[in-house]
Design a protein around this motif. Structure first.
Motif, PDB file in Angstrom:
ATOM      1  N   TYR A 294       0.841  -1.183   0.000  1.00 13.27           N
ATOM      2  CA  TYR A 294       0.000   0.000   0.000  1.00 13.27           C
ATOM      3  C   TYR A 294       0.886   1.247   0.000  1.00 13.27           C
ATOM      4  CZ  TYR A 294      -3.765  -3.221   1.046  1.00 13.27           C
ATOM      5  OH  TYR A 294      -4.667  -4.256   0.974  1.00 13.27           O
ATOM      6  N   PHE A 295       0.570   2.151  -0.922  1.00 12.90           N
ATOM      7  CA  PHE A 295       1.351   3.377  -1.053  1.00 12.90           C
ATOM      8  C   PHE A 295       0.468   4.596  -0.810  1.00 12.90           C
ATOM      9  CE2 PHE A 295       5.277   1.733  -2.840  1.00 12.90           C
ATOM     10  CZ  PHE A 295       4.898   0.538  -3.418  1.00 12.90           C
ATOM     11  N   CYS A 296       0.947   5.451   0.063  1.00 16.20           N
ATOM     12  CA  CYS A 296       0.305   6.743   0.259  1.00 16.20           C
ATOM     13  C   CYS A 296       0.961   7.734  -0.702  1.00 16.20           C
ATOM     14  CB  CYS A 296       0.495   7.195   1.701  1.00 16.20           C
ATOM     15  SG  CYS A 296      -0.273   8.762   2.115  1.00 16.20           S
ATOM     16  N   ALA A 297       0.184   8.643  -1.253  1.00 19.47           N
ATOM     17  CA  ALA A 297       0.751   9.600  -2.205  1.00 19.47           C
ATOM     18  C   ALA A 297       0.084  10.952  -2.042  1.00 19.47           C
ATOM     19  CB  ALA A 297       0.579   9.100  -3.644  1.00 19.47           C
ATOM     20  N   VAL A 298       0.840  11.982  -2.312  1.00 19.19           N
ATOM     21  CA  VAL A 298       0.325  13.340  -2.249  1.00 19.19           C
ATOM     22  C   VAL A 298       0.606  14.033  -3.569  1.00 19.19           C
ATOM     23  CG1 VAL A 298       2.450  14.204  -1.179  1.00 19.19           C
ATOM     24  CG2 VAL A 298       0.366  15.529  -0.999  1.00 19.19           C
ATOM     25  N   ASN A 299      -0.352  14.784  -4.032  1.00 17.68           N
ATOM     26  CA  ASN A 299      -0.262  15.485  -5.305  1.00 17.68           C
ATOM     27  C   ASN A 299      -0.319  16.971  -5.018  1.00 17.68           C
ATOM     28  OD1 ASN A 299      -0.210  15.865  -8.032  1.00 17.68           O
ATOM     29  ND2 ASN A 299      -2.379  15.546  -8.332  1.00 17.68           N
ATOM     30  N   ALA A 300       0.706  17.671  -5.403  1.00 20.27           N
ATOM     31  CA  ALA A 300       0.744  19.096  -5.099  1.00 20.27           C
ATOM     32  C   ALA A 300       1.385  19.848  -6.252  1.00 20.27           C
ATOM     33  CB  ALA A 300       1.539  19.329  -3.812  1.00 20.27           C
ATOM     34  N   PRO A 301       1.146  21.137  -6.339  1.00 19.82           N
ATOM     35  CA  PRO A 301       1.762  21.910  -7.424  1.00 19.82           C
ATOM     36  C   PRO A 301       3.282  21.818  -7.370  1.00 19.82           C
ATOM     37  CG  PRO A 301       0.054  23.185  -6.355  1.00 19.82           C
ATOM     38  CD  PRO A 301       0.266  21.950  -5.523  1.00 19.82           C
ATOM     39  N   HIS A 302       3.862  21.722  -8.536  1.00 20.16           N
ATOM     40  CA  HIS A 302       5.306  21.595  -8.668  1.00 20.16           C
ATOM     41  C   HIS A 302       5.868  22.869  -9.264  1.00 20.16           C
ATOM     42  CE1 HIS A 302       9.077  19.942 -10.509  1.00 20.16           C
ATOM     43  NE2 HIS A 302       9.095  19.268  -9.389  1.00 20.16           N
ATOM     44  N   SER A 303       7.121  23.105  -8.998  1.00 15.76           N
ATOM     45  CA  SER A 303       7.741  24.325  -9.494  1.00 15.76           C
ATOM     46  C   SER A 303       7.750  24.390 -11.004  1.00 15.76           C
ATOM     47  CB  SER A 303       9.182  24.439  -8.967  1.00 15.76           C
ATOM     48  OG  SER A 303       9.933  23.313  -9.368  1.00 15.76           O
ATOM     49  N   GLY A 304       7.643  23.227 -11.636  1.00 17.61           N
ATOM     50  CA  GLY A 304       7.637  23.206 -13.096  1.00 17.61           C
ATOM     51  C   GLY A 304       6.301  23.596 -13.694  1.00 17.61           C
ATOM     52  N   GLY A 305       5.329  23.939 -12.866  1.00 18.40           N
ATOM     53  CA  GLY A 305       4.040  24.378 -13.383  1.00 18.40           C
ATOM     54  C   GLY A 305       3.025  23.269 -13.555  1.00 18.40           C
ATOM     55  N   TYR A 306       3.328  22.098 -13.076  1.00 18.37           N
ATOM     56  CA  TYR A 306       2.380  21.005 -13.176  1.00 18.37           C
ATOM     57  C   TYR A 306       2.253  20.345 -11.812  1.00 18.37           C
ATOM     58  CZ  TYR A 306       6.856  18.607 -13.593  1.00 18.37           C
ATOM     59  OH  TYR A 306       8.145  18.167 -13.386  1.00 18.37           O
ATOM     60  N   GLN A 307       1.317  19.450 -11.706  1.00 17.41           N
ATOM     61  CA  GLN A 307       1.128  18.734 -10.459  1.00 17.41           C
ATOM     62  C   GLN A 307       2.120  17.584 -10.366  1.00 17.41           C
ATOM     63  OE1 GLN A 307      -1.405  19.192  -8.071  1.00 17.41           O
ATOM     64  NE2 GLN A 307      -2.180  21.044  -9.032  1.00 17.41           N
ATOM     65  N   LYS A 308       2.683  17.403  -9.208  1.00 11.60           N
ATOM     66  CA  LYS A 308       3.642  16.325  -9.018  1.00 11.60           C
ATOM     67  C   LYS A 308       3.150  15.392  -7.933  1.00 11.60           C
ATOM     68  CE  LYS A 308       8.361  15.418  -7.432  1.00 11.60           C
ATOM     69  NZ  LYS A 308       9.634  16.032  -7.014  1.00 11.60           N
ATOM     70  N   VAL A 309       3.224  14.119  -8.198  1.00 14.27           N
ATOM     71  CA  VAL A 309       2.820  13.115  -7.219  1.00 14.27           C
ATOM     72  C   VAL A 309       4.057  12.580  -6.514  1.00 14.27           C
ATOM     73  CG1 VAL A 309       1.678  10.909  -6.853  1.00 14.27           C
ATOM     74  CG2 VAL A 309       0.815  12.468  -8.592  1.00 14.27           C
ATOM     75  N   THR A 310       4.022  12.621  -5.205  1.00 16.44           N
ATOM     76  CA  THR A 310       5.104  12.071  -4.392  1.00 16.44           C
ATOM     77  C   THR A 310       4.556  10.880  -3.617  1.00 16.44           C
ATOM     78  OG1 THR A 310       6.125  14.245  -4.168  1.00 16.44           O
ATOM     79  CG2 THR A 310       6.790  12.556  -2.598  1.00 16.44           C
ATOM     80  N   PHE A 311       5.273   9.779  -3.681  1.00 16.48           N
ATOM     81  CA  PHE A 311       4.830   8.547  -3.027  1.00 16.48           C
ATOM     82  C   PHE A 311       5.576   8.311  -1.729  1.00 16.48           C
ATOM     83  CE2 PHE A 311       2.069   6.413  -6.053  1.00 16.48           C
ATOM     84  CZ  PHE A 311       2.318   7.119  -7.215  1.00 16.48           C
ATOM     85  N   GLY A 312       4.905   7.657  -0.808  1.00 15.66           N
ATOM     86  CA  GLY A 312       5.578   7.132   0.365  1.00 15.66           C
ATOM     87  C   GLY A 312       6.311   5.857  -0.002  1.00 15.66           C
ATOM     88  N   ILE A 313       7.053   5.335   0.943  1.00 17.11           N
ATOM     89  CA  ILE A 313       7.908   4.174   0.681  1.00 17.11           C
ATOM     90  C   ILE A 313       7.111   2.881   0.535  1.00 17.11           C
ATOM     91  CG2 ILE A 313       8.337   3.521   3.079  1.00 17.11           C
ATOM     92  CD1 ILE A 313      11.307   3.173   2.276  1.00 17.11           C
ATOM     93  N   GLY A 314       5.872   2.918   0.989  1.00 13.20           N
ATOM     94  CA  GLY A 314       5.030   1.729   0.860  1.00 13.20           C
ATOM     95  C   GLY A 314       4.997   0.894   2.127  1.00 13.20           C
TER      96      GLY A 314
END
Lengths: 120, 116
Positions: free
Chosen positions: B89-109
């Motif tokens: 199971y992976f937790c993930a957060v989606n937030a604005p990225h400096s590149g102007g798009y949304q970036k998804v960051t995952f937990g280690i699982g």
């Protein structure tokens, strides 16, 4: 639901050779696709964002000359690992956001099954 | 930059036991939160998501998660697990990225193993 495929699912190559991995959105168009890398017992790390018709955007620390990304059509993005070395061995996963009326739907992503690359 | 931490890397439970997997994120702005599941031999699938509204979200297969903004947490719960819940199971957060798009960051699982 939307389906994303990857080919090949598993590849072994010799050090110094190049390997191309394909990511396809099968029943929807994807102007953007994401490439991730997953090391054993680690999380998925975003490598780059592939944009149809324009250059990919690479994350900090990812060598753009080593990991060539081409998003030639609305349903296909390719990742080419050039001059592969054993440390490039990893699990590569692509994803594409669900699109509604040409816009990403809440940034929900559909993931491909992944490609396991082993460099000997 | 945002980050996601999952506290439990490997959880072993007996069938019918209750499950809670911890997830904390760091990002000061508005985020979208996700839990993904990867069953053995399969690819990542969305389990549930939080965008706004009711902080208690219900997903597939009886899973739910609660967003607690003050704690920057999005813990996953299931009152009674089944053997078929064995997965990562992976937790993930989606937030604005400096590149102007949304970036998804995952937990280690978190690897969940349910014993029959």
């Amino acid at each position: 639901g939307a389906v994303v495929s990857q080919h090949p699912s598993w590849v072994i190559c010799k050090s110094g050779t190049s390997v191309k991995i394909e990511c396809r959105s099968l029943d929807f168009q994807a102007t953007t696709m994401f490439w991730y890398r997953q090391f054993p017992k680690q999380s998925l790390m975003l490598m780059a964002t592939s944009n149809e018709g324009s250059k990919a955007t690479y994350e900090q620390g990812v060598e753009k000359d080593k990991f060539l990304i081409n998003h030639a059509s609305l349903t296909l993005s390719t990742l080419t690992v050039t001059s592969a070395h054993p440390e490039d061995s990893s699990f590569y996963i692509c994803s594409a956001p669900a699109m509604v009326s040409g816009r990403a739907r809440g940034n929900e992503q559909y993931f491909g099954p992944g490609t396991r690359l082993t460099v000997t | 930059a945002q980050s996601v931490s999952q506290h439990n890397h490997h959880v072993i439970l007996s069938e019918a036991a209750s499950l809670e997997l911890g997830c904390n994120y760091s990002y000061g702005g508005t985020v979208n939160l996700f839990w993904y599941v990867q069953y053995p031999g399969q690819h990542l699938q969305l389990l549930l998501k939080y965008f706004s509204g009711d902080p208690l979200v219900k997903g597939i297969k009886g899973f739910e998660a609660e967003f607690i903004k003050s704690k920057f947490s999005f813990n996953l719960r299931k009152p009674s697990v089944q053997w078929s819940d064995t997965a990562e199971y992976f937790c993930a957060v989606n937030a604005p990225h400096s590149g102007g798009y949304q970036k998804v960051t995952f937990g280690i699982g978190t690897k969940l193993q349910v014993i029959p």
